[in-house]
Design an enzyme around this catalytic site. Sequence first.
Site, PDB file in Angstrom:
ATOM      1  N   LEU A   1     -50.690  35.589 -21.851  1.00  0.00           N
ATOM      2  CA  LEU A   1     -49.419  35.673 -22.577  1.00  0.00           C
ATOM      3  C   LEU A   1     -48.356  35.929 -21.519  1.00  0.00           C
ATOM      4  CD1 LEU A   1     -49.955  37.973 -25.714  1.00  0.00           C
ATOM      5  CD2 LEU A   1     -49.463  35.534 -25.706  1.00  0.00           C
ATOM      6  N   ASP A   2     -47.161  35.418 -21.754  1.00  0.00           N
ATOM      7  CA  ASP A   2     -46.086  35.645 -20.787  1.00  0.00           C
ATOM      8  C   ASP A   2     -45.738  37.127 -20.684  1.00  0.00           C
ATOM      9  OD1 ASP A   2     -45.819  32.919 -20.586  1.00  0.00           O
ATOM     10  OD2 ASP A   2     -44.208  32.831 -22.070  1.00  0.00           O
ATOM     11  N   TYR A   3     -45.124  37.469 -19.580  1.00  0.00           N
ATOM     12  CA  TYR A   3     -44.625  38.835 -19.335  1.00  0.00           C
ATOM     13  C   TYR A   3     -43.808  39.338 -20.531  1.00  0.00           C
ATOM     14  CZ  TYR A   3     -41.897  42.450 -16.913  1.00  0.00           C
ATOM     15  OH  TYR A   3     -41.299  43.625 -16.542  1.00  0.00           O
ATOM     16  N   ASP A   4     -42.944  38.468 -21.047  1.00  0.00           N
ATOM     17  CA  ASP A   4     -42.025  38.916 -22.110  1.00  0.00           C
ATOM     18  C   ASP A   4     -42.540  38.619 -23.522  1.00  0.00           C
ATOM     19  OD1 ASP A   4     -41.769  36.335 -21.293  1.00  0.00           O
ATOM     20  OD2 ASP A   4     -39.604  36.364 -21.010  1.00  0.00           O
ATOM     21  N   THR A   5     -43.786  38.188 -23.657  1.00  0.00           N
ATOM     22  CA  THR A   5     -44.369  37.962 -24.986  1.00  0.00           C
ATOM     23  C   THR A   5     -45.269  39.141 -25.321  1.00  0.00           C
ATOM     24  OG1 THR A   5     -44.363  35.569 -24.603  1.00  0.00           O
ATOM     25  CG2 THR A   5     -45.797  36.364 -26.349  1.00  0.00           C
TER      26      THR A   5
END
Length: 248
Positions: free
Chosen positions: A101-105
């Site tokens: 998952l992305d850093y900001d997700t």
Amino acid sequence: MRINKYIAASGIASRRKADEMIAAGRVRVNGAVMTSPGCDIQPGDVVMVDGKPLPAAEKTCWYALNKPAGCVTTLSDDKGRPTVMQFLADVEVRVYPVGRLDYDTSGLLLLTNDGDMASRIADPKQKIKKTYMARIGGRLTKEHLAELRNGIEIELPVKNAESGAVRKYKTKPAEVNVIEENASQSLVEITISEGKNRQVRRMFAAAGHRVLQLERTAIGNIRLGRTRPGTCRRLTDAEIEGLKKLLI
Ligand code: URA
């Protein structure tokens, strides 16, 4: 692997209980009683508790973490950013993230020590559905909603190209439902069965919308449910069986 961890990984006791078993002289390694909790187990060692052998292979286990935004899913980060490992202090077994998952997700991240099944689940050929709840700026037009559902052209970075080159890619059909909307923001549930880099953000960007928040709520049959961010739960046997049934 440390002997107490090895025993805990077999599923018969927690690490603390394993320490007690060791101190009580109930554990033998290759026939010799082992009373030091610091002993390391090597491949091929035979560990017995109360005269019964432990399975040589680690018991496979699966966890669902509610990943908060603001950390990376890798085990370490060369930029020094926080990783999901900080949330796994109570997990006795060495587990690895399934996909990313992305850093900001935020949201559902599966972790397991079953490397074989992890790579099958993360394999795009399996087309396992992943559902996300996206808060986006503005309101989707009917046309953009149809495009998101049927396939929308996004830009993907070209692998190994240093110039920042991009290529066009048309996404596969997705399930998209607007849950709430007003003039400034919408909450949209989107289910995709592929996993290109930052795909959901790129899909909304292609429709002209910025993603303000993104949370993964399900992977196949596994649901995030009402867990607090940063907490982790063990998958049930039924959930693991359900996941296995999704594999082709
Ligand atoms: N799509 C994204 O854009 N980001 C994620 O983390 C997962 C899917």
